[in-house]
Design a protein around this motif. Structure first.
Motif, PDB file in Angstrom:
ATOM      1  N   PRO A  60      -0.542   0.747  -9.041  1.00 10.64           N
ATOM      2  CA  PRO A  60      -1.766   0.277  -8.409  1.00 10.64           C
ATOM      3  C   PRO A  60      -1.850  -1.093  -8.707  1.00 10.64           C
ATOM      4  CG  PRO A  60      -2.345   2.386  -9.125  1.00 10.64           C
ATOM      5  CD  PRO A  60      -0.777   2.125  -9.751  1.00 10.64           C
ATOM      6  N   ASP A  61      -1.719  -1.378 -10.024  1.00 10.18           N
ATOM      7  CA  ASP A  61      -2.337  -2.674 -10.582  1.00 10.18           C
ATOM      8  C   ASP A  61      -1.056  -3.774 -10.626  1.00 10.18           C
ATOM      9  OD1 ASP A  61      -0.820  -1.411 -12.447  1.00 10.18           O
ATOM     10  OD2 ASP A  61      -2.329  -2.126 -13.993  1.00 10.18           O
ATOM     11  N   ALA A  93       0.829  -1.206  -0.184  1.00  9.94           N
ATOM     12  CA  ALA A  93      -0.036  -0.047  -0.007  1.00  9.94           C
ATOM     13  C   ALA A  93       0.932   1.223   0.000  1.00  9.94           C
ATOM     14  CB  ALA A  93      -0.614   0.003   1.212  1.00  9.94           C
ATOM     15  N   ILE A  94       1.825   1.103   0.821  1.00  7.89           N
ATOM     16  CA  ILE A  94       2.568   2.324   0.736  1.00  7.89           C
ATOM     17  C   ILE A  94       3.845   2.599  -0.418  1.00  7.89           C
ATOM     18  CG2 ILE A  94       4.957   3.317   1.897  1.00  7.89           C
ATOM     19  CD1 ILE A  94       3.830   1.770   4.733  1.00  7.89           C
ATOM     20  N   ALA A  95       3.854   1.533  -0.955  1.00  7.42           N
ATOM     21  CA  ALA A  95       4.875   1.694  -2.089  1.00  7.42           C
ATOM     22  C   ALA A  95       3.692   2.294  -3.279  1.00  7.42           C
ATOM     23  CB  ALA A  95       5.231   0.347  -2.396  1.00  7.42           C
ATOM     24  N   VAL A  96       2.530   1.703  -3.227  1.00  5.39           N
ATOM     25  CA  VAL A  96       1.762   2.075  -4.278  1.00  5.39           C
ATOM     26  C   VAL A  96       1.352   3.764  -4.188  1.00  5.39           C
ATOM     27  CG1 VAL A  96      -0.626   2.209  -5.229  1.00  5.39           C
ATOM     28  CG2 VAL A  96       0.500   0.148  -4.883  1.00  5.39           C
ATOM     29  N   ARG A 156      14.624  -3.018 -17.141  1.00  2.00           N
ATOM     30  CA  ARG A 156      14.016  -1.541 -17.467  1.00  2.00           C
ATOM     31  C   ARG A 156      13.535  -1.582 -18.815  1.00  2.00           C
ATOM     32  NH1 ARG A 156      18.115   1.898 -16.311  1.00  2.00           N
ATOM     33  NH2 ARG A 156      17.856   1.328 -14.211  1.00  2.00           N
ATOM     34  N   ASN A 157      14.498  -2.002 -19.890  1.00  2.00           N
ATOM     35  CA  ASN A 157      14.074  -2.079 -21.269  1.00  2.00           C
ATOM     36  C   ASN A 157      12.755  -2.797 -21.785  1.00  2.00           C
ATOM     37  OD1 ASN A 157      16.004  -0.435 -22.045  1.00  2.00           O
ATOM     38  ND2 ASN A 157      17.269  -1.940 -22.830  1.00  2.00           N
ATOM     39  N   ILE A 158      12.692  -3.988 -20.826  1.00  2.00           N
ATOM     40  CA  ILE A 158      11.497  -4.803 -21.308  1.00  2.00           C
ATOM     41  C   ILE A 158      10.244  -4.693 -20.535  1.00  2.00           C
ATOM     42  CG2 ILE A 158      10.704  -7.215 -21.178  1.00  2.00           C
ATOM     43  CD1 ILE A 158      13.993  -7.910 -21.749  1.00  2.00           C
ATOM     44  N   ASP A 159      10.383  -4.350 -19.303  1.00  2.00           N
ATOM     45  CA  ASP A 159       9.190  -4.291 -18.427  1.00  2.00           C
ATOM     46  C   ASP A 159       8.926  -2.861 -18.059  1.00  2.00           C
ATOM     47  OD1 ASP A 159       8.343  -6.134 -15.374  1.00  2.00           O
ATOM     48  OD2 ASP A 159       7.422  -4.828 -16.847  1.00  2.00           O
ATOM     49  N   THR A 160       8.460  -2.122 -19.020  1.00  2.00           N
ATOM     50  CA  THR A 160       8.215  -0.591 -18.759  1.00  2.00           C
ATOM     51  C   THR A 160       7.155  -0.585 -17.661  1.00  2.00           C
ATOM     52  OG1 THR A 160       6.707  -0.745 -20.888  1.00  2.00           O
ATOM     53  CG2 THR A 160       8.958   0.005 -20.901  1.00  2.00           C
ATOM     54  N   ARG A 161       6.267  -1.662 -17.614  1.00  2.70           N
ATOM     55  CA  ARG A 161       4.993  -1.306 -16.845  1.00  2.70           C
ATOM     56  C   ARG A 161       5.250  -1.138 -15.358  1.00  2.70           C
ATOM     57  NH1 ARG A 161       1.973  -6.445 -15.098  1.00  2.70           N
ATOM     58  NH2 ARG A 161       3.849  -6.543 -13.978  1.00  2.70           N
ATOM     59  N   SER A 162       6.181  -1.914 -14.873  1.00  7.19           N
ATOM     60  CA  SER A 162       6.638  -1.701 -13.413  1.00  7.19           C
ATOM     61  C   SER A 162       8.132  -1.100 -13.521  1.00  7.19           C
ATOM     62  CB  SER A 162       6.292  -2.870 -12.516  1.00  7.19           C
ATOM     63  OG  SER A 162       7.161  -3.824 -13.173  1.00  7.19           O
ATOM     64  N   GLN A 163       8.365  -0.272 -14.036  1.00  4.80           N
ATOM     65  CA  GLN A 163       9.853   0.264 -14.272  1.00  4.80           C
ATOM     66  C   GLN A 163      10.214   0.588 -13.092  1.00  4.80           C
ATOM     67  OE1 GLN A 163      10.165   3.261 -17.440  1.00  4.80           O
ATOM     68  NE2 GLN A 163      12.237   3.604 -16.748  1.00  4.80           N
TER      69      GLN A 163
END
Lengths: 737, 127
Positions: A516-517, A506-509, A722-729
């Motif tokens: 959030p997702d 929760a804090i990290a979000v 970082r290059n690949i997973d931009t969603r949770s970069q």
């Protein structure tokens, strides 16, 4: 001279460190219920030693406090004080003050006077002194106790000058008689020494001559003589100006084993025994001529050398000059030196001897020119290689230090942190004897301090919560060290509530660290606490207010070539494992070639190697590739292309894949042209010699003299993810950084 | 007279600081210094010393064997019992002095000592 003193001062500070460790060890043994004689003595001796040394250097603050501390420990030693839990707490607190006072003397920050006074009055309460009295009394009494009282050991010049300047003119000569007892000789003393002492006393005045007569009347016939029995007595006449005190001082050491008398009476010719009694009468006759010249002279002369006269009234005569001389040296940067077990040096010397022999063997092989020489040479070099490795190990053993010094410092950290958070916490140490390179020992202090504070602050619950959860009110933290496959493993294990993953997430979000997702594994959530800008402290406590986050801890550990892993069970506690290399100087590396350059990858980060199979490679829409290895997909990094060494990112058919892993378990596959060798390489800082290069952690020099780069695997993994997973970069980079 | 030979002093103390200061003070005054780090080691050094020391300076409070123990041991060794032994002490109370005397100490010096007081004490027993 002052250089010598500086050196000794450095030794003193080193010794203080050792004594403080000894003190810490002793006090924790005491609190574990070991109130053995030797433990208490060791504790006492530690403080006593610090006090003694400090007094020699005129470090008054330190001396004064150590004195009070020592007095209360003396109570413990004599059994007047029982080491209860509360009393040990007072001692521990005093130890912290003492250790800060040592740091102060060393040029560190000055210690808050209030803290000193508080600890001091606690100690005084332990001794059972009346408060009003101690306030003023110890202030004066303490230093006076160790002021060198010159009377007892510097008898002659000092006392003489002092006394004579104030004493009424002693017109009559001083007559001293003494008869040593057998016990005096048994103590290694001699009548000669006393005669010399008296002669010295006399020499301090003008025309100071003594007249000595030996009374041999008790001497038996030679054949009845027992050599170690005392038969002789002496009678010595000293000039009138010699004071009684200075003569008395000569007998200070022997007052119990030597009969002696002092009397005043003119006795110029004490040839016979009658003279002793005749002295009184004779004085009348001889007085005038004796008085005429010498008596007034000394009054003037004595006033002239004030250096001697001034000595007794000055409070700390010996310490004062030392103090001035050291004012500068205290601030001198501390010299790095270590104490090494002599055996280790001997081992090293043996190996060096063997190396010299091996070198001679190779030399002679070089001169030979037959068919077998080549092969023998290769053999010689192989054995020399083994020798070099042994020498390296031996040198490392010389530099190795037990982690004890750092670990014991942690006791204080936990003590202070738990008193600040009002928690009752016991820190248990294990494996303090585990040895690591001394540079590593030093650099461990900060990260460990922070992790332990964190464990106290966030790990262990409040006493009420603990009791409610059915745990004992007292929290436990275990700090242990051990060797594990060529690395050192340090674990910090608390029996607190464990990481509350929901709250962490929760804090990290909330902080925008993860989306959030985001769907994260337990392990990934645990690792969020290492993300920059993360802090779960609901209220900013004193501890968290120090401005260091766990991310800094992680950076520090990574900087040491280490890894941190977290294991946490809700309700049962959290365990942090630090895995560190044994040394920062040498690294086991895999030599690889990529883009025609030879580079080094730390073996510790290589999980496995395999030949490339084009069928397992999948291209992604953004142009990057994945490789599937036994069903697990991971990013594929063509190393040469990634580092800008080759223009093509297409792996050649005979390329090799290295699967590398970072400390949180993220893996990538590095594509390299070939694997050459496995070797120990000496780490050379590239930052110091050039500048930081992303993806490169250091450089080394290979056997052929060429410079080779050591790759920074975690950084490479981070960039790939970082290059690949931009969603949770953000998350990912936070994890990997 | 001891003659031209340098006077040799054995100093025994568990504190390296103290050993350093003793060495500096005594060597500065022209003495030959040998050292032991506690009572047990002091005895070993004494027995191995050639020539034997002319005087011994020892601390009281030491691990393994304290100063009193050392003095008593030295006084029991025939070839060394005549050696003057000076005790180093921070405690100036009469009780400590009495104990040192009873153990067979020749004299004492109170810490912290000045070079002068130290040399005066050595001179007092070796001059």
């Amino acid at each position: 001279m002052s250089g010598d003193m500086d050196d000794i001062l450095q030794v003193f500070f080193q010794e203080c460190e050792e004594q403080l460790l000894e003190l810490e060890r002793g006090l924790s043994a005491l609190s574990d219920g070991d109130s053995g004689h030797e433990t208490i003595n060791a504790v006492f001796r530690a403080v006593h030693s610090i006090k003694g040394g400090a007094a020699s250097f005129g470090l008054e603050n330190l001396v004064r406090f150590a004195h009070v501390f020592e007095s209360s420990l003396d109570g413990l030693r004599s059994g007047r004080i029982v080491p209860t839990h509360d009393i040990i707490k007072i001692f521990l607190k005093a130890m912290d003050v003492l250790s800060d006072l040592v740091a102060e003397a060393r040029g560190g920050p000055s210690v808050d006077a209030g803290r000193i006074a508080e600890s001091r009055s606690e100690l005084e309460a332990v001794i059972g002194k009346d408060k009003e009295e101690t306030g003023a009394a110890t202030e004066d009494a303490a230093p006076q106790d160790f002021v060198p009282v010159p009377v007892s050991f510097e008898p002659v010049p000092v006392d003489f000058g002092f006394d004579d300047a104030f004493a009424a003119p002693a017109a009559e000569p001083l007559v001293v008689t003494f008869r040593p007892q057998a016990a005096m000789y048994e103590r290694g003393d001699d009548a000669r020494n006393i005669l010399i002492g008296l002669a010295d006393a006399a020499k301090a005045v003008p025309d100071g001559e003594i007249a000595v007569t030996c009374d041999t009347s008790d001497l038996p016939p030679f054949d009845e003589l027992v050599p170690d029995r005392p038969y002789l007595s002496w009678r010595v006449v000293l000039p009138a100006e010699v004071s009684d005190e200075s003569a008395n001082a000569v007998f200070d050491w022997v007052s119990d084993v030597c009969e002696f008398t002092l009397s005043r009476g003119n006795d110029p010719q004490p040839q016979d025994d009658e003279a002793v009694t005749a002295g009184e009468d004779g004085a009348e006759l001889k007085k005038t001529p004796e008085d005429g010249s010498p008596a007034p002279v000394p009054q003037v002369e004595i006033a002239a050398p004030p250096a001697v006269v001034a000595s007794p009234p000055a409070p700390v005569p010996t310490a004062a000059p030392a103090n001035n001389g050291n004012a500068r040296s205290v601030r001198r940067p501390e010299q790095a030196s270590i104490r090494v077990d002599l055996h280790r040096i001997d081992d090293l010397m043996d190996l060096v001897g063997e190396l010299v022999i091996a070198q001679a063997a190779i030399e002679s092989l070089c001169r030979r020119n037959d068919s077998t020489a080549q092969r023998e040479m290769a053999e010689s070099i192989t054995s020399m290689k083994a020798l070099t490795r042994d020498i390296q190990d031996a040198v490392m053993a010389v530099r190795a230090q037990p982690v004890r010094s750092v670990f014991q410092r942690m006791q204080r950290v936990v003590r202070e942190a738990s008193s600040m958070t009002h928690k009752d916490i016991v820190l248990t140490l294990e494996g303090e004897d585990t040895e690591v390179d001394r540079t590593l020992v030093e650099k461990l202090t900060d990260p460990l301090t922070h992790m332990l504070r964190n464990a106290v602050d966030h790990g262990i619950e409040s006493a009420e919560d603990r009791l409610a959860a059915g745990k004992p009110a007292e929290g436990h933290i275990l700090l242990s060290a051990g060797h594990r496959s060529g690395r050192i493993l340090i674990t910090i294990k608390d029996d607190g509530g464990g990481i509350n993953r929901e709250r962490v997430l929760a804090i990290a979000v909330k902080r925008g660290i993860v989306a959030p997702d985001a769907v994260l594994t337990d392990d990934e959530i645990n690792n969020l606490i290492f993300a920059p800008g993360f802090s779960t402290a609901a209220t900013v406590s004193d501890l968290s207010g120090r401005g260091v986050g766990m991310d800094v801890v992680k950076q520090a550990i990574l900087g040491l070539g280490g890894r941190v892993t977290i294991h946490s069970v809700e309700g049962e506690g959290t365990t942090f494992c630090l895995s560190l290399p044994l040394t920062l100087a040498v690294l086991d590396g895999m030599l690889i070639v990529a883009g025609e350059s030879t580079m080094v990858i730390p073996i510790s980060s290589v999980v496995e190697t395999m030949m490339i199979n084009p069928a397992d490679i999948y291209s992604l829409p953004d142009g990057s590739r994945m490789v599937s290895i036994r069903g697990n997909c991971m990013p594929l990094i063509p190393l040469g292309f990634k580092l800008g060494l080759s223009t093509s990112d297409k792996p050649s058919a005979d390329a090799v894949i290295l699967i590398v892993e970072n400390e949180s378990g993220a893996r990538v596959a590095l594509v390299v042209d070939k694997i050459c060798d496995q070797a120990q390489v000496v780490i050379k800082s590239i930052e110091k010699n050039y500048r930081q290069i992303p993806g490169v952690s250091a450089a080394t020099i290979l056997g052929d003299g060429s410079v080779s780069l050591i790759l920074d695997v975690p950084a490479l993994i981070a960039s790939a993810i970082r290059n690949i997973d931009t969603r949770s970069q953000n998350t990912r980079s936070g994890l990997a950084a | 007279m001891v003659g031209k030979r340098t006077i040799r002093v054995l100093t025994v103390d568990d504190s390296r600081t103290m050993l350093g200061m003793l060495r500096k003070a005594l060597e500065g005054a022209g003495y030959d210094v040998i050292q032991g780090e506690d009572g047990v080691n002091g005895l070993e050094v004494l027995q191995a010393a050639n020539p034997p020391p002319d005087a011994i300076i020892t601390d009281i409070n030491m691990p393994r064997m304290d100063g009193f123990g050392l003095i008593e041991a030295v006084r029991k060794l025939d070839q060394f019992r005549h050696i003057p032994i000076i005790v180093l002490t921070t405690e100036s109370d009469p009780e400590k002095k009495a104990r040192a005397r009873a153990a067979g100490a020749t004299g004492w010096i109170i810490k912290p000592f000045s070079t002068d007081s130290l040399v005066a004490a050595i001179r007092r027993v070796t001059a």
